[in-house]
Each structure stands twice: as structure tokens, then as C-alpha cells.
Design a protein around this motif. Sequence first.
Motif, mmCIF file in Angstrom:
data_model
loop_
_atom_site.group_PDB
_atom_site.id
_atom_site.type_symbol
_atom_site.label_atom_id
_atom_site.label_comp_id
_atom_site.label_asym_id
_atom_site.label_seq_id
_atom_site.Cartn_x
_atom_site.Cartn_y
_atom_site.Cartn_z
ATOM 1 N N CYS A 48 0.832 -1.359 -0.010
ATOM 2 C CA CYS A 48 -0.230 0.087 -0.004
ATOM 3 C C CYS A 48 0.863 1.201 0.174
ATOM 4 O O CYS A 48 1.787 1.281 0.816
ATOM 5 C CB CYS A 48 -0.718 -0.147 1.094
ATOM 6 S SG CYS A 48 -2.247 -1.126 1.196
ATOM 7 N N PRO A 50 2.032 5.204 0.644
ATOM 8 C CA PRO A 50 1.815 5.895 1.901
ATOM 9 C C PRO A 50 0.632 7.009 1.534
ATOM 10 O O PRO A 50 0.398 7.232 0.556
ATOM 11 C CB PRO A 50 3.350 6.698 1.877
ATOM 12 C CG PRO A 50 3.830 6.489 0.511
ATOM 13 C CD PRO A 50 3.182 5.234 -0.272
ATOM 14 N N ILE A 51 0.317 7.536 2.789
ATOM 15 C CA ILE A 51 -0.577 8.587 2.595
ATOM 16 C C ILE A 51 -0.132 9.715 2.195
ATOM 17 O O ILE A 51 0.923 10.192 2.492
ATOM 18 C CB ILE A 51 -1.527 8.410 3.973
ATOM 19 C CG1 ILE A 51 -2.920 9.265 3.951
ATOM 20 C CG2 ILE A 51 -0.637 9.241 5.067
ATOM 21 C CD1 ILE A 51 -3.777 9.408 5.098
ATOM 22 N N LYS A 52 -1.152 10.396 1.283
ATOM 23 C CA LYS A 52 -0.709 11.663 0.847
ATOM 24 C C LYS A 52 -1.676 12.768 1.541
ATOM 25 O O LYS A 52 -2.625 12.444 1.793
ATOM 26 C CB LYS A 52 -0.873 11.710 -0.723
ATOM 27 C CG LYS A 52 0.256 10.715 -1.319
ATOM 28 C CD LYS A 52 0.056 10.901 -3.115
ATOM 29 C CE LYS A 52 0.933 9.746 -3.684
ATOM 30 N NZ LYS A 52 0.489 9.718 -4.879
ATOM 31 N N GLN A 55 -5.690 12.933 1.161
ATOM 32 C CA GLN A 55 -6.252 11.647 1.324
ATOM 33 C C GLN A 55 -7.101 11.298 2.765
ATOM 34 O O GLN A 55 -6.483 11.999 3.881
ATOM 35 C CB GLN A 55 -5.561 10.516 0.881
ATOM 36 C CG GLN A 55 -4.840 10.768 -0.325
ATOM 37 C CD GLN A 55 -3.954 9.521 -0.893
ATOM 38 O OE1 GLN A 55 -3.330 9.229 -0.194
ATOM 39 N NE2 GLN A 55 -3.507 9.620 -2.125
ATOM 40 N N TYR A 59 -7.189 5.760 5.244
ATOM 41 C CA TYR A 59 -6.709 5.067 4.326
ATOM 42 C C TYR A 59 -5.513 3.793 4.733
ATOM 43 O O TYR A 59 -5.885 2.796 4.294
ATOM 44 C CB TYR A 59 -6.241 5.833 3.154
ATOM 45 C CG TYR A 59 -5.019 5.379 2.261
ATOM 46 C CD1 TYR A 59 -5.432 4.180 1.512
ATOM 47 C CD2 TYR A 59 -3.632 5.740 2.129
ATOM 48 C CE1 TYR A 59 -4.445 3.412 0.955
ATOM 49 C CE2 TYR A 59 -2.859 4.906 1.522
ATOM 50 C CZ TYR A 59 -3.292 4.063 0.463
ATOM 51 O OH TYR A 59 -2.267 3.493 -0.135
ATOM 52 N N PRO A 60 -4.344 4.241 5.182
ATOM 53 C CA PRO A 60 -3.547 3.081 5.745
ATOM 54 C C PRO A 60 -4.099 1.953 6.004
ATOM 55 O O PRO A 60 -4.021 0.921 5.848
ATOM 56 C CB PRO A 60 -2.538 3.881 6.466
ATOM 57 C CG PRO A 60 -2.733 5.354 6.177
ATOM 58 C CD PRO A 60 -4.012 5.405 6.088
ATOM 59 N N ALA A 61 -5.084 1.960 7.139
ATOM 60 C CA ALA A 61 -5.508 0.894 8.085
ATOM 61 C C ALA A 61 -6.435 0.253 7.205
ATOM 62 O O ALA A 61 -6.588 -1.243 7.104
ATOM 63 C CB ALA A 61 -6.441 1.316 9.132
ATOM 64 N N CYS A 63 -6.321 0.172 3.845
ATOM 65 C CA CYS A 63 -5.756 -0.639 2.465
ATOM 66 C C CYS A 63 -5.057 -2.084 3.086
ATOM 67 O O CYS A 63 -4.928 -2.865 2.598
ATOM 68 C CB CYS A 63 -4.554 0.382 2.078
ATOM 69 S SG CYS A 63 -4.176 -0.136 0.647
ATOM 70 N N ALA A 64 -4.533 -1.694 4.300
ATOM 71 C CA ALA A 64 -3.992 -2.806 5.007
ATOM 72 C C ALA A 64 -4.920 -3.911 5.316
ATOM 73 O O ALA A 64 -4.463 -5.046 4.946
ATOM 74 C CB ALA A 64 -3.161 -2.565 6.367
ATOM 75 N N VAL A 87 -5.279 4.029 -2.583
ATOM 76 C CA VAL A 87 -6.453 4.624 -1.903
ATOM 77 C C VAL A 87 -7.745 4.505 -2.857
ATOM 78 O O VAL A 87 -8.906 4.597 -2.405
ATOM 79 C CB VAL A 87 -6.403 6.028 -1.427
ATOM 80 C CG1 VAL A 87 -5.920 6.774 -2.739
ATOM 81 C CG2 VAL A 87 -7.524 6.888 -0.684
ATOM 82 N N ALA A 98 -10.074 2.554 0.431
ATOM 83 C CA ALA A 98 -9.089 1.666 -0.264
ATOM 84 C C ALA A 98 -9.394 1.043 -1.190
ATOM 85 O O ALA A 98 -10.667 0.759 -1.299
ATOM 86 C CB ALA A 98 -8.398 1.065 0.995
#
Length: 254
Positions: A48, A50-52, A55, A59-61, A63-64, A87, A98
Motif C-alpha cells: 500500500c 503512503p498516505i498523501k 487523502q 486510508y492506511p488501515a 488498505c492494510a 486509496v 482503499a
Amino acid sequence: MQKYLAGVGRAFAVRVVVGMLVLTGGLFWRALHASDGQRAEGGEPVLCGPIKEGQPAGYPAMCAALNRPDLAELVGAPGERIVSAGVGTYSTWDLGAAQAQVGQLEVAISDRRTIPYDLLLDSTRVSAREVAPVAGRPAVAYAEPLHWVTLNLGTGGSGSDPIPAPAPTRDPGTAYHLVVARNADGSGGSLDVSLQRVDGGSADSERLPALAEKLMADLDGWNAPPLPTEPGQPTRAPRPSPSPTEFRPFSGGY
């Protein structure tokens, strides 16, 4: 007057949300999806990105949770591998979003704390109907026809004439969505899980309930038992689609 204003507000929200679906989810715009995702290199597992800035914070959680080893089996593509994750498309309502592609199947998930799970039942522009509860929470399924979008970004040899757009050679297909409420009484916002094929084929919508339960088990705020319905509240019978449709989600319950 209060009930009237509430009805006006809900009608406006329906138009806004359906418009958002037409502009984001309903447009089969491959360039947009590719720009938001990280693609696998060779035989390496996809990561995944990195968050931008701008966004959704969740998103990170999300996407994981989506980028999982058993995703191929959950979506009905055993033996396929995840080829991209990121994302995807999102709106200002999304606390998290995600998207991942496994083989020719694309899976997306969005967490919308302010949008009711059953909002689209009030719209005739999508095929929506209430279905059996998911993990103790009420849920709605809807089918969303996809459309091709072609951008003319260059000019022809004569200077100012646009390059003719090639005609699509196949049907872009349909995206199938399952929208689950956070709480047992339908409150607390909604989680939207969708499944579609990128090659125009037909995805298996029957897999959405099990997929949603697996994803919810790994998401903070969704992995606990839902808050119970307030005592004394009647149980509402499922509502049919507001318009005739051949869409029969999850074993044709309607």
C-alpha cells in the motif's frame, strides 16, 4: 415543519450522493484508479502506498485490511495475486477508503460516518434493496452500471482539431456494492464494500457479505459487536427496490 425539513435534507443528500456515485464510482476511468494505487513489481507482493495530503486519514488501515493474503479466495479468484493496492477513488465524506485489484477483480471499501446505510433506497437512479443483516447490522445492496470515459488530451496533425476518441469495444460491466450500517439500529454511518471486474466481465456479488465481515474484523470501530437497537423500536421489514430491476443480490432474496 421539522419532519418536512428533514425530508428535504434527505432528498438533497440523496441527489448529492447519487451524483457523487455517477462522477466517481460510476465512471469506468482506468487512469484515475492507476494513479492512486501502487502496482506490484514482478513477483513481489504489492504494498500500500503512503498516505498523501488530502487523502482520507483512515486510508492506511483500510488498505492494510484489504491487502490480505486470502483476498483472492474471498472474491472468487483463487490462484490470482494482488496486482495493485492504494486509496482508489474517494470523496470528502470518507474517513477511510482503499482499493485493490486481484487478477481482473477490483475491490474497494469506504468508511462514511455521516451517510446513512439506506440512503440510496430513496433513489430510482440505482438498483438498491435492503438485504439480510451483515454481522448483526442492517445492510443494503445495489448494482451500479459502469460507463466509459474518454479524455482527449492532445490535438491532431492539423493543429487545433482534437484526436478522435476510439469507440469502446466492450461493455465496461457493473459494480456491485454492499453498504453496512455501523450499529444494529442503522445509525452511525456506513461501510461501503464494492466488487467489479476490470475486463467488463461479471463479478460474483454473492461474495460481498462474507468479504465485508472479514474486512470489518480488521477495522477499528467495526470489529466490535454493534450497538443494540434502542428498546421498544419496531423491526422494519426489508424494503424492495424503488424501481423494477433484474438485480437479485445474495441468492435472490427478493
